[in-house]
Design a protein around this motif. Structure first.
Motif, PDB file in Angstrom:
ATOM      1  N   LEU A 296       4.236   0.093   9.397  1.00 57.53           N
ATOM      2  CA  LEU A 296       4.084  -1.306   8.540  1.00 57.53           C
ATOM      3  C   LEU A 296       4.590  -2.812   9.585  1.00 57.53           C
ATOM      4  O   LEU A 296       5.228  -2.658  10.710  1.00 57.53           O
ATOM      5  CB  LEU A 296       5.405  -1.232   7.751  1.00 57.53           C
ATOM      6  CG  LEU A 296       5.422  -0.560   6.409  1.00 57.53           C
ATOM      7  CD1 LEU A 296       6.459  -0.448   5.639  1.00 57.53           C
ATOM      8  CD2 LEU A 296       4.415  -1.192   5.532  1.00 57.53           C
ATOM      9  N   PRO A 297       4.229  -4.276   9.716  1.00 59.42           N
ATOM     10  CA  PRO A 297       3.402  -3.954   8.343  1.00 59.42           C
ATOM     11  C   PRO A 297       1.733  -3.642   8.369  1.00 59.42           C
ATOM     12  O   PRO A 297       1.305  -3.489   9.471  1.00 59.42           O
ATOM     13  CB  PRO A 297       2.721  -5.707   8.741  1.00 59.42           C
ATOM     14  CG  PRO A 297       3.483  -5.748   9.996  1.00 59.42           C
ATOM     15  CD  PRO A 297       4.293  -4.456  10.265  1.00 59.42           C
ATOM     16  N   ALA A 298       1.369  -3.272   7.495  1.00 57.80           N
ATOM     17  CA  ALA A 298       0.419  -2.706   6.981  1.00 57.80           C
ATOM     18  C   ALA A 298      -0.790  -3.987   7.596  1.00 57.80           C
ATOM     19  O   ALA A 298      -0.703  -4.393   7.214  1.00 57.80           O
ATOM     20  CB  ALA A 298      -0.503  -2.191   5.655  1.00 57.80           C
ATOM     21  N   ASP A 299      -2.238  -3.035   8.043  1.00 54.26           N
ATOM     22  CA  ASP A 299      -2.853  -4.130   9.273  1.00 54.26           C
ATOM     23  C   ASP A 299      -2.776  -4.897   9.546  1.00 54.26           C
ATOM     24  O   ASP A 299      -2.889  -5.871  10.290  1.00 54.26           O
ATOM     25  CB  ASP A 299      -3.862  -4.215   8.351  1.00 54.26           C
ATOM     26  CG  ASP A 299      -5.252  -3.050   7.473  1.00 54.26           C
ATOM     27  OD1 ASP A 299      -4.904  -2.122   8.008  1.00 54.26           O
ATOM     28  OD2 ASP A 299      -6.111  -2.905   6.874  1.00 54.26           O
TER      29      ASP A 299
ATOM     30  N   SER B  14      11.269  -6.326   3.654  1.00 57.22           N
ATOM     31  CA  SER B  14      11.460  -4.678   4.107  1.00 57.22           C
ATOM     32  C   SER B  14      10.497  -3.709   3.693  1.00 57.22           C
ATOM     33  O   SER B  14      10.826  -4.007   2.079  1.00 57.22           O
ATOM     34  CB  SER B  14      12.795  -5.201   4.223  1.00 57.22           C
ATOM     35  OG  SER B  14      13.600  -5.997   4.881  1.00 57.22           O
ATOM     36  N   GLY B  15      10.749  -2.910   4.412  1.00 58.67           N
ATOM     37  CA  GLY B  15       9.418  -1.994   3.253  1.00 58.67           C
ATOM     38  C   GLY B  15       8.390  -2.298   2.566  1.00 58.67           C
ATOM     39  O   GLY B  15       7.580  -1.150   2.027  1.00 58.67           O
ATOM     40  N   PHE B  16       7.862  -3.612   2.911  1.00 53.32           N
ATOM     41  CA  PHE B  16       6.276  -4.088   1.662  1.00 53.32           C
ATOM     42  C   PHE B  16       5.573  -3.503   2.369  1.00 53.32           C
ATOM     43  O   PHE B  16       5.098  -3.360   3.940  1.00 53.32           O
ATOM     44  CB  PHE B  16       6.509  -5.524   1.061  1.00 53.32           C
ATOM     45  CG  PHE B  16       4.717  -5.456   0.238  1.00 53.32           C
ATOM     46  CD1 PHE B  16       5.319  -5.218  -0.614  1.00 53.32           C
ATOM     47  CD2 PHE B  16       4.106  -6.133   0.967  1.00 53.32           C
ATOM     48  CE1 PHE B  16       4.168  -5.707  -1.609  1.00 53.32           C
ATOM     49  CE2 PHE B  16       2.671  -6.755   0.477  1.00 53.32           C
ATOM     50  CZ  PHE B  16       3.318  -6.056  -1.118  1.00 53.32           C
ATOM     51  N   CYS B  17       4.627  -2.656   2.051  1.00 51.96           N
ATOM     52  CA  CYS B  17       3.077  -2.144   2.186  1.00 51.96           C
ATOM     53  C   CYS B  17       1.598  -2.591   1.857  1.00 51.96           C
ATOM     54  O   CYS B  17       1.957  -2.155  -0.257  1.00 51.96           O
ATOM     55  CB  CYS B  17       2.884  -0.195   1.981  1.00 51.96           C
ATOM     56  SG  CYS B  17       1.601  -0.246   1.989  1.00 51.96           S
ATOM     57  N   ASN B  18       1.082  -3.390   2.426  1.00 56.13           N
ATOM     58  CA  ASN B  18      -0.553  -4.620   1.073  1.00 56.13           C
ATOM     59  C   ASN B  18      -0.930  -3.360   1.054  1.00 56.13           C
ATOM     60  O   ASN B  18      -1.890  -3.558   0.006  1.00 56.13           O
ATOM     61  CB  ASN B  18      -0.302  -5.510   2.163  1.00 56.13           C
ATOM     62  CG  ASN B  18      -1.353  -5.033   3.342  1.00 56.13           C
ATOM     63  OD1 ASN B  18      -1.947  -4.738   3.697  1.00 56.13           O
ATOM     64  ND2 ASN B  18      -0.562  -6.138   4.365  1.00 56.13           N
ATOM     65  N   LEU B  19      -1.344  -2.382   1.406  1.00 54.64           N
ATOM     66  CA  LEU B  19      -2.145  -2.005   0.855  1.00 54.64           C
ATOM     67  C   LEU B  19      -1.943  -0.687  -0.727  1.00 54.64           C
ATOM     68  O   LEU B  19      -2.627  -0.188  -1.035  1.00 54.64           O
ATOM     69  CB  LEU B  19      -2.817  -0.503   2.363  1.00 54.64           C
ATOM     70  CG  LEU B  19      -2.611  -0.740   3.861  1.00 54.64           C
ATOM     71  CD1 LEU B  19      -3.290   0.355   4.374  1.00 54.64           C
ATOM     72  CD2 LEU B  19      -3.922  -1.358   2.881  1.00 54.64           C
TER      73      LEU B  19
END
Length: 379
Positions: free
Chosen positions: A222-225, A236-241
């Motif tokens: 994280l952050p994804a991509d 916090s901890g958020f994954c856009n995938l």
């Protein structure tokens, strides 16, 4: 716009997001964007549907790990007789290591005591006792104890999240089981306690400090991509995938109208969340920017809109032939709810067709016929 998200599939704003194919990961889990299909090799315990710790269920004030002693041969024999399974021959007795009161530790000790102190104690405890600690926390997270579970989990999570000493540097010294318990308390996800799930010490620490996705079927850094949007940067901890930009949760649904993917920024939203929050509504045509209105989806992450009729058509054309009866009924219901408020002719006709097919399927219409009818409608 797509149907689900996957950790090992990279989307670009310029490419249209179509329903992804499931791709196997090295660990044996299958992912599609952030979402994964239920793998029969995983038990239900490993398939966590609740990812937001604010909504995780909790458990008893005293877990199974609090017992004074381990069952003796006599106690096990008595239990067998209770169940009508006693045998004539005396069972072979096994040596069971007892844990004295001074040596025992409890979940609350792990949640509030220094990492190095607990780690040292756990290195001297038998594996059976450590398994009982994990099973006790799993029972808490399952919430079978009702309000007692909820209260205990709230206490444990508050103890862990209020500590400033739990950092990547200090957690390196943690005992493996201690780390699994701390991560499960922090995230509210019991999969980290499951015997068939084995993440590296480094991965567990990264999950705890929000540097790796807590979805065990995704596990992206994280952050994804390397996304720099406001949501990915500040949540916090958020994954856009694999997580919904509205509710922050992931689940295991793939190839479905349950999820809407943004064509432009590749973030994902639960359809139900989008409907509830008014992210699905009528608006001017995306292609022309004027003229007749149509049903649109507005992405919370980038605030841009994309049309829904073409997206639904793509989903059904790619996925509907593989759906069983229950899945097809559910997907028709999703589409009906999306277009219930449609004011344009095409959207209204799609709403009516979905309602009609749902009723006919209740009356016995076979799913293959219903599937053929809806696909013909889109053509």
């Amino acid at each position: 716009m797509g149907t689900s998200s996957g950790s090992n599939i990279h989307h670009h704003p310029s490419s249209k997001m179509l329903p992804p194919r499931q791709q196997p990961r090295a660990a044996g889990l299958q992912t599609s964007l952030s979402l994964v299909s239920s793998d029969p090799r995983l038990s239900p315990d490993a398939q966590e549907l609740r990812s937001n710790s604010d909504n995780i269920r909790e458990s008893p004030t005293e877990s199974a790990s609090s017992r004074e002693t381990w069952p003796t041969a006599d106690a096990m024999m008595a239990k067998k007789m209770e169940n009508g399974k006693a045998e004539n021959d005396c069972p072979e007795q096994s040596v069971i290591r007892r844990v004295s009161g001074a040596d025992k530790i409890f979940l609350r000790d792990i949640a509030r005591e220094r990492v190095d102190v607990i780690s040292e104690k756990m290195h001297h405890l038998p594996d059976d006792f450590l398994d009982e600690l994990k099973n006790g926390l799993r029972a808490i997270l399952e919430g079978s104890g009702g309000s007692q579970h909820r209260e205990e989990f709230s206490i444990l999570q508050r103890l862990v999240q209020n500590r400033s000493d739990l950092t990547a540097k200090t957690l390196i010294r943690a005992h493996r089981v201690q780390l699994e318990i701390l991560v499960s308390i922090n995230t509210g996800i019991q999969a980290f306690l499951h015997p068939s799930i084995s993440l590296s010490q480094t991965s567990l620490i990264e999950v705890f400090v929000f540097k790796r996705c807590r979805n065990i079927a995704c596990q992206n850094q994280l952050p994804a991509d390397d996304c720099t949007c406001e949501i990915c940067a500040n949540r916090s901890g958020f994954c856009n995938l694999c997580m919904c930009v509205i509710c922050n949760k992931f689940d295991f649904e793939v190839n479905t109208c349950r999820w809407i993917g943004c064509d432009l920024c590749s973030h994902w939203t639960h359809t139900d969340c989008a409907i509830r929050d008014g992210q699905i509504c009528m608006g001017p045509s995306v292609k022309s920017g004027a003229g007749p209105t149509e049903m649109l989806f507005r992405c919370r992450a980038c605030n841009r809109t994309s049309e829904l009729l073409g997206w639904v058509k793509d989903v059904f054309q790619h996925c509907a032939p593989a759906w069983e009866r229950e899945a097809l009924t559910r997907e028709l219901d999703f589409v009906a709810r999306i277009f219930r408020g449609s004011e344009d002719a095409r959207g209204r006709k799609l709403f009516w067709k979905c309602e009609e097919l749902i009723e006919k399927m209740k009356g016995g219409l076979v799913e293959s016929t219903a599937c053929r009818v809806i696909l013909m409608f889109f053509q």
